[in-house]
Scaffold this active site. Structure first.
Site, PDB file in Angstrom:
ATOM      1  CB  CYS A 270      63.052  43.067  17.437  1.00  0.00           C
ATOM      2  SG  CYS A 270      64.435  43.156  16.621  1.00  0.00           S
TER       3      CYS A 270
ATOM      4  CG  ASP B 254      35.670  35.344  49.430  1.00  0.00           C
ATOM      5  OD1 ASP B 254      36.100  34.011  49.679  1.00  0.00           O
ATOM      6  OD2 ASP B 254      36.302  36.163  50.411  1.00  0.00           O
TER       7      ASP B 254
END
Length: 507
Positions: free
Chosen positions: A32, A444
């Site tokens: 499970c 950046d």
């Protein structure tokens, strides 16, 4: 985690660990997901496995109640850059079905015996067992969501014979394909259009899906992408022919609605994997929030934007080309340039593959097509056109590998060795194209503007040192900083920072 910690997670039905490990019960022979609503088994009867394939290889079958095969994937395979992580990404992309274990081993630079030993030790199953699980999950989707004849399903999913298909489905799911199709129809909420495969892609909550789809929509290239009313569509380059994907918010939480149209149904697993990478659906947002939420700089942004992801891409080589096209121009101009490239060099979409009413017309041009083009014919400076031809030539020849099983360090190094490819472009390709969760784009412009808005005025090198504390989630930190710009300026709203500057947001 040790087994005692795993058992505590099972006892509390903690859904954060669904897909991270699986719980098997000796007395029932069933495995499970940790959040299964069934009665918690006794500790002495419980075993834990890192993959569903490992549980199946040990003789356990999937629980019919919690359906562990439908959980999000483990975020570990995106984090890991070693041979096991690379092999797992390749197996999930269908490498074993396309070329066998030998081709998989060659792709990661190991012998078949070494690779089998490493995978068995790390994930509890060898490459054949792992591929078998992927085939079973693909077959289940086709059985439950289409009306394809079972023989066609078997071969489309990668099985060698109908007998092997039937035996595997019975062993894994304890149901025959015919029983699964009847159950699937009873759960279906509607009827798919002919030729369309409709499925739900699970993820771990929370997620800022609307923001992520806007991020992709802002960068949508005419002809291969479109974004309308919260629905994102794009063409997919797949191993056996092109496809088209449509992604939107599902009617139920915890799932993205995905509709696919494929030239070859055997590309289903690859198409699903590319869509999952695009939306970063295997991420663990709570782990990211726990790691970054306590940071004085990022903490408030994490609280304001729960569930932010690091969007990937369906084709790293396409992203690399678009990154070169978009150098030093606006996002709008980058889209225009890429659209012209698609119209001139792209492969026309197969008739009937597009969704009704859509505007998709082409598949992005392959690297070998662009490698043979004239650098002066791209409507960009000749130097940048030369860089584009050099990049696509290196990818087409195999000198640079950008596939799901590539060595990320090596790929980045070889990219920056090319003329016209700088650290920002290589880092952006690594972050989005290769799905690396730990890339900080310290040079950046958008990152610099966001840091300055927070009162941090440092050089790119100092910013990179500061970001070391955010590892291994620096890609998420980059997206958080981009997103914070929209909090201060509505014109920059949406995931990805200022839309007018490619160097701040990426093409």
């Amino acid at each position: 985690m040790d087994d005692d910690q795993r058992y505590r997670a099972v006892h509390s039905r903690d859904s954060r660990f669904d897909g991270v490990f699986y719980t098997a019960v000796r007395t029932t022979g069933i495995y499970c997901r940790p959040s299964c609503p069934a009665v918690t088994p006794k500790r002495v009867n419980t075993r834990f496995f890192p993959t569903a394939a490992a549980a199946q290889d040990s003789g356990f079958r999937a629980c019919k109640r919690c359906r562990p095969d439908l959980t999000p994937g483990s975020p570990e395979w995106n984090l890991r850059a070693d041979v096991v992580g690379r092999a797992m990404r390749l197996i999930q992309d269908g490498a074993v079905d396309r070329g066998g274990v030998g081709a998989l081993a060659s792709a990661v630079g190991y012998s078949e015996r070494q690779l089998n030993r490493l995978l068995s030790a790390e994930v509890g199953a060898g490459p054949l067992a792992l591929a078998r699980t992927e085939r079973a999950q693909t077959a289940r989707i086709l059985v439950e969501t289409t009306d394809m004849p079972m023989t066609d399903v078997a071969f489309a999913a990668g099985f060698a014979s109908v007998r092997q298909f039937n035996e595997t489905m019975q062993a894994v799911f304890d149901r025959s394909p015919t029983e699964m199709r009847s159950a699937g129809r009873s759960r279906a909420s509607g009827v798919s259009e002919p030729g369309t495969i409709t499925l739900r892609l699970p993820y771990r909550e929370p997620i800022d899906l609307a923001g992520m789809l806007r991020f992709l929509g802002d960068r949508a290239v005419p002809g291969i992408e479109e974004y309308r009313n919260g629905v994102y569509r794009r063409t997919l380059p797949l191993p056996h022919g092109p496809g088209v994907a449509e992604l939107s918010e599902g009617s139920k939480p915890g799932h993205v609605l995905c509709r696919l149209r494929l030239t070859e149904t055997r590309d289903l697993a690859s198409a699903v994997r590319r869509c999952r990478r695009l939306l970063d659906l295997d991420a663990d947002p709570r782990a990211v929030a726990e790691a970054l939420g306590g940071d004085p700089l990022l903490g408030p942004i994490v609280s304001a934007h729960p569930g932010i992801r690091s969007p990937g891409h369906v084709d790293p080589s396409e992203l690399a080309v678009r990154a070169v096209l978009g150098q030093q121009v606006s996002v709008k101009a980058a889209r225009t340039l890429a659209g012209r490239l698609v119209a001139r060099f792209g492969e026309p979409l197969v008739e009937g593959l597009e969704f009704p009413g859509g505007g998709l017309t082409h598949v992005f041009p392959a690297p070998d097509v662009l490698a043979g083009a004239d650098p002066a014919g791209f409507s960009i400076p000749v130097a940048r056109g030369t860089a584009l031809v050099g990049l696509t030539g290196a990818v087409a020849s195999g000198r640079i590998e950008l596939g799901p099983g590539c060595d990320r360090d090596e790929a980045e190094q070889r990219l920056v060795e090319l003329r016209g490819i700088g650290p920002w472009t290589a880092g952006y390709v690594r972050m989005r194209g290769l799905g690396d969760p730990d890339v900080f784009l310290h040079g950046d412009l958008g990152v610099r503007l966001a840091l300055e808005a927070k009162g941090v005025r440092v050089s790119p090198a100092a910013a990179a040192r500061h970001a070391l504390a955010w590892s291994p989630w620096r890609s998420y930190a980059t997206h958080l900083l981009w997103t914070s710009l929209g909090d201060a300026d509505p014109d920059r709203a949406g995931s990805g920072g200022p839309r007018s500057i490619v160097g701040a947001t990426g093409p």
